[in-house]
Motif scaffolding. Structure first.
Motif, PDB file in Angstrom:
ATOM      1  N   PHE A   1      34.424  40.219  34.714  1.00 23.33           N
ATOM      2  CA  PHE A   1      34.560  40.162  33.601  1.00 23.33           C
ATOM      3  C   PHE A   1      33.166  38.858  33.417  1.00 23.33           C
ATOM      4  CE2 PHE A   1      38.395  38.502  36.135  1.00 23.33           C
ATOM      5  CZ  PHE A   1      38.350  37.380  35.634  1.00 23.33           C
ATOM      6  N   SER A   2      33.288  38.718  32.378  1.00 17.47           N
ATOM      7  CA  SER A   2      33.149  37.583  32.184  1.00 17.47           C
ATOM      8  C   SER A   2      33.870  36.657  30.743  1.00 17.47           C
ATOM      9  CB  SER A   2      31.944  37.606  30.474  1.00 17.47           C
ATOM     10  OG  SER A   2      31.978  38.576  29.935  1.00 17.47           O
ATOM     11  N   ASN A   3      33.787  35.652  30.686  1.00 19.07           N
ATOM     12  CA  ASN A   3      34.402  34.753  29.350  1.00 19.07           C
ATOM     13  C   ASN A   3      34.864  35.168  28.391  1.00 19.07           C
ATOM     14  OD1 ASN A   3      31.519  33.811  28.534  1.00 19.07           O
ATOM     15  ND2 ASN A   3      31.468  31.720  29.443  1.00 19.07           N
ATOM     16  N   ARG A   4      33.849  35.878  28.138  1.00 22.34           N
ATOM     17  CA  ARG A   4      35.058  36.619  26.374  1.00 22.34           C
ATOM     18  C   ARG A   4      35.649  37.344  26.774  1.00 22.34           C
ATOM     19  NH1 ARG A   4      32.655  42.014  24.749  1.00 22.34           N
ATOM     20  NH2 ARG A   4      31.948  42.258  26.802  1.00 22.34           N
ATOM     21  N   VAL A   5      36.311  36.824  28.216  1.00 18.96           N
ATOM     22  CA  VAL A   5      37.975  38.184  27.886  1.00 18.96           C
ATOM     23  C   VAL A   5      38.594  37.084  28.745  1.00 18.96           C
ATOM     24  CG1 VAL A   5      38.817  39.812  29.692  1.00 18.96           C
ATOM     25  CG2 VAL A   5      36.341  40.047  29.240  1.00 18.96           C
ATOM     26  N   SER A   6      39.922  37.142  27.679  1.00 16.07           N
ATOM     27  CA  SER A   6      40.354  35.967  27.653  1.00 16.07           C
ATOM     28  C   SER A   6      41.940  36.637  28.325  1.00 16.07           C
ATOM     29  CB  SER A   6      41.248  36.239  26.412  1.00 16.07           C
ATOM     30  OG  SER A   6      41.686  37.461  26.103  1.00 16.07           O
ATOM     31  N   LEU A   7      42.969  35.989  29.050  1.00 12.59           N
ATOM     32  CA  LEU A   7      43.800  36.268  29.852  1.00 12.59           C
ATOM     33  C   LEU A   7      44.425  37.085  29.178  1.00 12.59           C
ATOM     34  CD1 LEU A   7      45.333  35.951  32.326  1.00 12.59           C
ATOM     35  CD2 LEU A   7      47.173  34.126  30.866  1.00 12.59           C
ATOM     36  N   GLU A   8      44.739  36.595  27.425  1.00 12.52           N
ATOM     37  CA  GLU A   8      45.324  37.977  26.959  1.00 12.52           C
ATOM     38  C   GLU A   8      44.749  39.989  27.600  1.00 12.52           C
ATOM     39  OE1 GLU A   8      45.013  35.176  26.361  1.00 12.52           O
ATOM     40  OE2 GLU A   8      46.982  34.325  26.141  1.00 12.52           O
ATOM     41  N   ALA A   9      43.691  39.647  27.241  1.00 12.57           N
ATOM     42  CA  ALA A   9      42.926  40.767  27.186  1.00 12.57           C
ATOM     43  C   ALA A   9      43.608  41.683  28.232  1.00 12.57           C
ATOM     44  CB  ALA A   9      41.404  40.824  26.813  1.00 12.57           C
TER      45      ALA A   9
ATOM     46  N   GLN B   1      28.105  38.167  34.484  1.00 13.94           N
ATOM     47  CA  GLN B   1      27.334  37.689  33.239  1.00 13.94           C
ATOM     48  C   GLN B   1      27.690  38.173  32.411  1.00 13.94           C
ATOM     49  OE1 GLN B   1      22.942  36.629  35.202  1.00 13.94           O
ATOM     50  NE2 GLN B   1      24.802  34.830  35.362  1.00 13.94           N
ATOM     51  N   LYS B   2      27.753  39.535  32.153  1.00 15.00           N
ATOM     52  CA  LYS B   2      27.829  40.948  31.490  1.00 15.00           C
ATOM     53  C   LYS B   2      28.236  41.898  31.217  1.00 15.00           C
ATOM     54  CE  LYS B   2      24.067  41.757  27.437  1.00 15.00           C
ATOM     55  NZ  LYS B   2      24.031  42.510  27.996  1.00 15.00           N
ATOM     56  N   GLY B   3      29.279  41.406  30.867  1.00 12.78           N
ATOM     57  CA  GLY B   3      29.932  43.491  30.460  1.00 12.78           C
ATOM     58  C   GLY B   3      30.925  43.291  31.983  1.00 12.78           C
ATOM     59  N   LEU B   4      32.099  43.766  31.192  1.00 11.82           N
ATOM     60  CA  LEU B   4      33.204  44.409  31.483  1.00 11.82           C
ATOM     61  C   LEU B   4      33.127  45.131  33.343  1.00 11.82           C
ATOM     62  CD1 LEU B   4      36.036  43.980  32.340  1.00 11.82           C
ATOM     63  CD2 LEU B   4      36.602  45.419  29.981  1.00 11.82           C
ATOM     64  N   VAL B   5      33.071  44.419  34.100  1.00 10.31           N
ATOM     65  CA  VAL B   5      32.726  45.936  35.289  1.00 10.31           C
ATOM     66  C   VAL B   5      33.972  46.213  35.817  1.00 10.31           C
ATOM     67  CG1 VAL B   5      31.605  46.414  37.390  1.00 10.31           C
ATOM     68  CG2 VAL B   5      30.443  44.884  35.979  1.00 10.31           C
ATOM     69  N   ILE B   6      34.394  47.740  36.290  1.00  9.76           N
ATOM     70  CA  ILE B   6      36.042  47.527  36.508  1.00  9.76           C
ATOM     71  C   ILE B   6      35.633  49.533  38.602  1.00  9.76           C
ATOM     72  CG2 ILE B   6      37.812  49.487  36.729  1.00  9.76           C
ATOM     73  CD1 ILE B   6      36.857  49.066  32.951  1.00  9.76           C
ATOM     74  N   SER B   7      35.872  48.917  39.400  1.00 12.17           N
ATOM     75  CA  SER B   7      35.872  49.401  40.064  1.00 12.17           C
ATOM     76  C   SER B   7      37.026  49.770  40.391  1.00 12.17           C
ATOM     77  CB  SER B   7      34.897  49.267  41.430  1.00 12.17           C
ATOM     78  OG  SER B   7      34.968  49.371  42.411  1.00 12.17           O
ATOM     79  N   VAL B   8      37.849  51.494  40.822  1.00 15.20           N
ATOM     80  CA  VAL B   8      39.061  51.534  41.253  1.00 15.20           C
ATOM     81  C   VAL B   8      38.344  52.509  42.217  1.00 15.20           C
ATOM     82  CG1 VAL B   8      41.422  53.010  40.796  1.00 15.20           C
ATOM     83  CG2 VAL B   8      39.732  51.651  39.015  1.00 15.20           C
ATOM     84  N   THR B   9      39.085  52.789  43.360  1.00 20.68           N
ATOM     85  CA  THR B   9      39.913  53.432  45.028  1.00 20.68           C
ATOM     86  C   THR B   9      41.485  53.918  44.713  1.00 20.68           C
ATOM     87  OG1 THR B   9      37.901  51.995  45.899  1.00 20.68           O
ATOM     88  CG2 THR B   9      39.404  53.760  47.242  1.00 20.68           C
ATOM     89  N   ALA B  10      41.308  55.244  44.734  1.00 14.84           N
ATOM     90  CA  ALA B  10      42.240  55.393  45.180  1.00 14.84           C
ATOM     91  C   ALA B  10      42.155  56.358  46.568  1.00 14.84           C
ATOM     92  CB  ALA B  10      42.657  56.544  43.956  1.00 14.84           C
ATOM     93  N   ILE B  11      43.869  56.835  47.033  1.00 19.57           N
ATOM     94  CA  ILE B  11      44.180  57.620  48.117  1.00 19.57           C
ATOM     95  C   ILE B  11      45.475  57.754  47.375  1.00 19.57           C
ATOM     96  CG2 ILE B  11      44.735  56.566  50.709  1.00 19.57           C
ATOM     97  CD1 ILE B  11      43.781  53.554  50.165  1.00 19.57           C
ATOM     98  N   GLY B  12      45.229  58.740  48.519  1.00 23.59           N
ATOM     99  CA  GLY B  12      46.456  60.389  48.487  1.00 23.59           C
ATOM    100  C   GLY B  12      47.203  61.065  49.976  1.00 23.59           C
TER     101      GLY B  12
END
Ligand code: ADP
Ligand code: MG
Length: 341
Positions: A99-107, A135-146
């Motif tokens: 996440f960039s510094n645009r994202v706050s803890l509350e977010a 640097q820019k934009g929110l990046v999310i990567s999720v790994t799921a196990i079952g």
């Protein structure tokens, strides 16, 4: 004004600790969770299913109309859907964020509220992840196990001619929700008018708060039913049934009048002069399960009200077709099917 805490005030370890302080383990298979170099999972003789997905701002989601809590929820759900699509039960997830510094803890707290809500609903443990700035934009990567009982997993390649093609839930809603939100965003950008989402909670919900079909996998176990092939619908029915046909080396026939469409979704499609059938065939992100069963299992699928039988598998030489309400036969195309005007 909303409170805003800079993440830099906590530091990386403070942040991870903050995000996982109430994280509790639900599964016996979770031996070591957050806090070490790696998690330890013991599936006690069951087979492990694992899948990962990347979600990028501007590509997979638009923060201008996606609440962070919904985004956190959805980023877990889309991964669990892949696990269910193998006929497995998800048990653990790992969540990595940039996440960039645009994202706050509350977010981030809102985002994690959605993450934990999805984990709670599906009985899944969050056992780790990674945290970085971007640097820019929110990046999310999720790994799921079952986990799945030995050799009860279901692949895409097991469909046989004459098998019934089945789908859970309703199709096309998420695409219509996306169409509506994109339209309202453009109107807002050009005129400043606030979005008008009146009466559209169904389609908006289908996009922003999709559900993974745990109930269908539980039903398979209960009914002692093992589909011959299965996948989840993320790209759209026509392109996804083509994956099953390709992997199984078969053809298929789908019936337009059997496609499960929601009345609110249909009404909005007509309002936009879109064909609801085309939305069901080509619209993505419904996260329903698409599967095939042998004809002998018809009674079992018929007993589940969330399942529709929409066609059957044919020999590969017969191709892939849709039979319209008027009884005409059209070749299916990957991007969906265009109504003959
Ligand atoms: P490492 O230096 O080994 O990568 P980290 O300091 O990144 O370890 O992570 C410490 C612990 O916190 C690990 O158990 C890791 O899986 C977990 N973790 C890191 N980031 C997140 C996150 N965003 N959400 C949940 N767990 C996380
Ligand atoms: Mg790390």
């Amino acid at each position: 004004m909303d409170e805003r805490t800079e993440i830099s005030a906590l530091g990386e370890f403070g942040l991870i600790n903050h995000l996982t302080q109430n994280n509790e383990t639900k599964n016996a298979s979770t031996i070591v969770s957050v806090g070490d170099d790696a998690a330890v999972i013991d599936h006690f003789g069951r087979q492990t299913v694992i899948s990962t997905d990347l979600l990028l701002e501007g590509i997979h989601f638009d923060l201008s109309y996606t609440p962070l809590k919904h985004l956190g929820y959805k980023s877990i759900i889309v991964n669990l859907s892949d696990i269910y699509a193998m006929n497995a039960i998800p048990t653990q997830v790992l969540m990595s964020i940039g996440f960039s510094n645009r994202v706050s803890l509350e977010a981030l707290d809102d985002f994690y509220a959605g993450v934990y809500a999805a984990c709670e609903e599906h009985g899944v443990d969050l056992v780790g992840g990674d945290t970085s700035t971007s640097q820019k934009g929110l990046v999310i990567s999720v790994t799921a196990i079952g986990e799945v009982a030995p050799d009860r997993f279901v692949k895409r390649n097991g469909a046989q001619p004459n098998d019934l093609i089945c789908v859970s839930g309703e199709l096309g809603g998420a695409f219509l929700g996306l169409t509506l939100l994109e339209r309202e965003k453009k109107i807002f950008e050009t005129t400043g008018a606030q979005p008008d989402l009146e009466g559209q909670s169904y389609i908006v919900g289908r996009l922003l708060k999709p559900e993974a079909r745990k109930d269908i996998i539980e039903y398979f176990a209960e009914a002692d039913l093992k589909p011959s092939s299965m996948m989840d619908i993320s790209d759209g029915l026509s392109s996804d049934i083509m994956h099953i046909c390709k992997e199984s080396n078969t053809g298929c026939v789908l019936y337009e009048d059997k496609l499960p469409l929601n009345e609110d979704a249909k009404a909005f499609a007509y309002q936009l002069l879109l064909d609801p059938t085309a939305c069901a065939l080509s619209g993505g992100e419904d996260y329903e399960l698409l599967f095939t069963v042998s004809q002998a299992d018809y009674e079992k699928v018929k007993n589940n009200p969330s399942v529709s039988v929409i066609g059957y598998i044919t020999d590969v030489t017969e191709g892939k077709h849709l039979i319209t309400r008027a009884g005409n036969k059209h070749a299916l195309v990957a991007q969906g099917w265009n109504h003959i005007k």
